[in-house]
Design a protein around this motif. Structure first.
Motif, short mmCIF file in Angstrom:
data_model
loop_
_atom_site.label_atom_id
_atom_site.label_comp_id
_atom_site.label_asym_id
_atom_site.label_seq_id
_atom_site.Cartn_x
_atom_site.Cartn_y
_atom_site.Cartn_z
N PRO A 129 -11.45 -3.95 -3.22
CA PRO A 129 -10.65 -4.17 -2.00
C PRO A 129 -9.26 -4.74 -2.28
CG PRO A 129 -12.87 -5.03 -1.69
CD PRO A 129 -12.81 -4.51 -3.09
N SER A 130 -9.15 -5.61 -3.27
CA SER A 130 -7.86 -6.25 -3.54
C SER A 130 -6.87 -5.31 -4.22
CB SER A 130 -8.08 -7.47 -4.45
OG SER A 130 -8.59 -7.04 -5.69
N GLU A 131 -7.34 -4.11 -4.65
CA GLU A 131 -6.46 -3.17 -5.36
C GLU A 131 -5.98 -2.02 -4.47
OE1 GLU A 131 -8.91 -3.75 -9.58
OE2 GLU A 131 -9.37 -2.09 -8.22
N VAL A 132 -6.28 -2.09 -3.17
CA VAL A 132 -5.91 -0.98 -2.28
C VAL A 132 -4.40 -0.78 -2.29
CG1 VAL A 132 -5.82 -0.22 0.13
CG2 VAL A 132 -7.96 -1.12 -0.82
N GLY A 133 -3.64 -1.86 -2.14
CA GLY A 133 -2.18 -1.78 -2.08
C GLY A 133 -1.59 -1.07 -3.29
N VAL A 134 -2.00 -1.49 -4.49
CA VAL A 134 -1.42 -0.91 -5.71
C VAL A 134 -1.93 0.51 -5.97
CG1 VAL A 134 -1.05 -3.16 -6.79
CG2 VAL A 134 -3.18 -1.94 -7.25
N SER A 135 -3.01 0.90 -5.31
CA SER A 135 -3.57 2.24 -5.53
C SER A 135 -2.90 3.29 -4.65
CB SER A 135 -5.07 2.24 -5.27
OG SER A 135 -5.72 1.27 -6.07
N ILE A 136 -2.20 2.85 -3.61
CA ILE A 136 -1.56 3.79 -2.68
C ILE A 136 -0.40 4.51 -3.38
CG2 ILE A 136 -0.23 4.00 -0.52
CD1 ILE A 136 -2.94 3.11 0.24
N ARG A 137 -0.33 5.85 -3.18
CA ARG A 137 0.75 6.63 -3.76
C ARG A 137 1.49 7.37 -2.64
NH1 ARG A 137 -2.84 9.80 -8.25
NH2 ARG A 137 -2.39 11.50 -6.78
N GLN A 138 2.56 8.05 -3.01
CA GLN A 138 3.33 8.85 -2.06
C GLN A 138 2.44 9.88 -1.36
OE1 GLN A 138 6.33 7.61 -2.23
NE2 GLN A 138 7.15 8.77 -0.51
N ASP A 139 1.47 10.41 -2.12
CA ASP A 139 0.64 11.49 -1.59
C ASP A 139 -0.75 11.00 -1.16
OD1 ASP A 139 -0.23 10.92 -4.15
OD2 ASP A 139 -0.72 13.00 -4.65
N THR A 140 -0.88 9.69 -0.89
CA THR A 140 -2.18 9.19 -0.44
C THR A 140 -2.37 9.53 1.03
OG1 THR A 140 -2.04 7.36 -2.01
CG2 THR A 140 -3.68 7.17 -0.26
N ALA A 141 -3.49 10.19 1.31
CA ALA A 141 -3.75 10.68 2.67
C ALA A 141 -4.66 9.75 3.44
CB ALA A 141 -4.40 12.07 2.58
N LEU A 142 -5.48 8.96 2.74
CA LEU A 142 -6.59 8.30 3.40
C LEU A 142 -7.11 7.15 2.54
CD1 LEU A 142 -8.45 8.95 5.91
CD2 LEU A 142 -9.90 10.23 4.31
N VAL B 157 -16.19 -6.25 3.24
CA VAL B 157 -14.76 -6.04 2.99
C VAL B 157 -14.02 -6.46 4.26
CG1 VAL B 157 -12.99 -4.33 2.50
CG2 VAL B 157 -15.24 -4.11 1.44
N ASP B 158 -12.91 -7.18 4.07
CA ASP B 158 -12.07 -7.59 5.19
C ASP B 158 -11.26 -6.38 5.65
OD1 ASP B 158 -9.96 -8.60 6.79
OD2 ASP B 158 -10.32 -10.59 5.95
N ILE B 159 -11.62 -5.82 6.80
CA ILE B 159 -10.99 -4.58 7.28
C ILE B 159 -9.49 -4.79 7.51
CG2 ILE B 159 -10.93 -2.89 9.16
CD1 ILE B 159 -13.98 -3.45 9.54
N ALA B 160 -9.12 -5.89 8.17
CA ALA B 160 -7.70 -6.13 8.49
C ALA B 160 -6.87 -6.23 7.22
CB ALA B 160 -7.56 -7.39 9.33
N GLU B 161 -7.44 -6.81 6.17
CA GLU B 161 -6.72 -6.94 4.89
C GLU B 161 -6.48 -5.58 4.26
OE1 GLU B 161 -8.47 -9.56 1.74
OE2 GLU B 161 -7.87 -11.13 3.18
N VAL B 162 -7.51 -4.73 4.28
CA VAL B 162 -7.37 -3.38 3.72
C VAL B 162 -6.35 -2.59 4.53
CG1 VAL B 162 -8.57 -1.18 3.40
CG2 VAL B 162 -9.65 -3.31 2.65
N VAL B 163 -6.41 -2.72 5.87
CA VAL B 163 -5.46 -2.01 6.74
C VAL B 163 -4.04 -2.44 6.43
CG1 VAL B 163 -4.68 -1.81 9.15
CG2 VAL B 163 -7.12 -1.56 8.60
N ALA B 164 -3.82 -3.74 6.22
CA ALA B 164 -2.48 -4.24 5.90
C ALA B 164 -2.02 -3.68 4.56
CB ALA B 164 -2.48 -5.77 5.88
N ALA B 165 -2.92 -3.65 3.58
CA ALA B 165 -2.57 -3.15 2.24
C ALA B 165 -2.30 -1.65 2.27
CB ALA B 165 -3.68 -3.47 1.25
#
Ligand SMILES: *Cc1c(COP(=O)(O)O)cnc(C)c1O
Length: 409
Positions: A144-157, A171-179
């Motif tokens: 969960p803590s790596e969602v932000g760094v895993s996002i790319r230009q072509d990340t759809a979901l 998993v903290d949903i609001a935290e993932v949504v923010a990331a």
């Protein structure tokens, strides 16, 4: 009914998706089995077809045209589930995996983006679907803590499951949504149900259910459903209309009927589960019990995001893989079977069954059993586990209690 005050979830569960029944002159939910529908004339028939093929709702005075586009019995269930999830709309599918497939296709495919970020652990089927790349996607599995760094230009979901299957990790949903930023987040809400958790209230774009589990609740329907905005629902219906992963109206009828007792079932099943957890933590045969909040909820996720703990339990058997396997076979009131969320209690071994397709480094440990607690009397369920532990204990002594696991390789 009052317009001022929002109705309580128990009331919504009984009354939602039934707004048109009085005008139809019926009290129980009607089942519409038509595969085709009479057309008023080619203009209005054609307009209605075009609206629905594009993911919209049927036009007034048009026609429902063909049941792959629209079915009133399914639509009533969808309306009910949407209201329970605090969503504008919901779209039902032939299974939870058909729902997940539609979510992935609607956000990748023609959008030109093909990257998915998935927080592990996930249901084995979802993990497999993403890991195989079968739908043309590329997936980054992460914590969960790596969602932000895993996002790319072509990340759809972004895909996340909480409580997770089978370890009940939260998993903290609001935290993932923010990331995730602008990238839509889908939460697999199967374990919590709309009674215990409403992901859209925490910023998720979609709440997905394997309706096969708690929503149906009686082990006799395979189905999936996604609660979301009307815009997202249109994209999902477009996929459903062309790929045909439809929920049959008989299944929709059973699910809609099942929703009425969902709050009561969840409360009682959860109460039973909490009693069994309290017993399990004192048993020498059990090394560790996994249950939401059992660790004192250090991050406050249960408190912030859930209205309860649910009725799923996982436990680590001291005797390892062989003891876990023996307990699963030694119970008699519990059924040794996959699936979950029904009125009767089930036990299963995730590493060997539901999570078998998951790569070994991400697979649940081989000493873990998963329990789905039903509506039986909790004392009877405890007695069944106790007799199984006793039988396995004497058997393990006789055989020398091997702990190695073939499933773990
Ligand atoms: C069972 C399950 C699914 C898949 O649903 P089906 O209805 O079996 O296709 C997805 N997610 C979770 C958490 C599940 O338990």
């Amino acid at each position: 009914m009052t317009d001022q005050r929002p109705l309580h979830p128990d009331t919504v569960a009984v009354h939602s998706g039934r707004g048109d029944l009085a005008d139809l002159g019926v009290h129980a939910l009607p089942i519409d089995l038509s595969t085709t529908n009479p057309l008023p004339d080619i203009e209005r028939g054609g307009d209605s077809y075009e609206a629905m093929a594009g993911g919209g709702r049927p036009i007034a005075d048009g026609s429902l045209v063909y049941a792959r586009l629209w079915n009133p019995t399914v639509a009533r269930f969808e309306d009910a589930l949407a209201e329970m999830e605090h969503a504008e709309a919901a779209v039902a599918f032939s299974s939870g995996m058909a729902a997940m497939t539609a979510v992935i296709l609607a956000h990748t495919g023609a959008t030109g983006k093909h990257h998915v970020v998935a927080v592990r652990p996930l249901y084995g089927g979802t993990d497999h679907l993403l890991g195989s790349g079968l739908l043309g996607t590329e997936t980054t599995f992460c914590h969960p803590s790596e969602v932000g760094v895993s996002i790319r230009q072509d990340t759809a979901l972004v895909i996340v499951e909480t409580p997770a299957n089978p370890t009940l990790e939260l998993v903290d949903i609001a935290e993932v949504v923010a990331a995730a930023g602008d990238v839509p987040v889908v939460v697999d809400n199967t374990f919590a149900t709309p009674i215990l958790q409403n992901p859209l209230d925490h910023g998720a774009a979609m709440s997905l259910h394997s309706a096969t589990k708690y929503l149906g609740g009686h082990g006799d329907v395979i189905a999936g459903v996604v609660a979301c905005s009307e815009t997202t629902a249109e994209a999902l219906r477009r996929v459903r209309a062309v790929t045909g992963g439809l929920l049959h109206p008989l299944g929709a009828y059973l699910l809609h009927r099942g929703l009425t007792t969902l709050p009561v079932r969840m409360r009682q099943q959860q109460e039973n589960a909490q009693r069994i957890v309290q017993w399990l933590i004192d048993q020498p045969e059990v090394d560790e019990v996994f249950f939401p909040g059992l660790d004192g909820d250090p991050q406050g996720i249960v408190k912030r995001q859930m209205h309860g703990t649910g009725a799923m339990i996982a436990m680590r058997m001291r005797g390892g893989y062989s003891a876990a396997g023996a307990v699963a076979s030694a119970v008699s009131l519990f059924t040794h079977a996959v699936s979950l969320g029904g009125v009767d209690s089930l036990i299963q071994h995730p590493a060997a069954l539901t999570h078998r397709p998951v790569p070994a480094d991400a697979r649940p440990d081989a000493d873990v059993l998963r329990l789905s607690i039903g509506l039986e009397n909790a004392d009877d369920l405890i007695a069944d586990l106790a007799q199984a532990f006793t039988r396995v204990g004497s058997g393990a002594q006789a055989s020398g209690a091997a702990t190695a696991s073939p499933a773990q390789g």
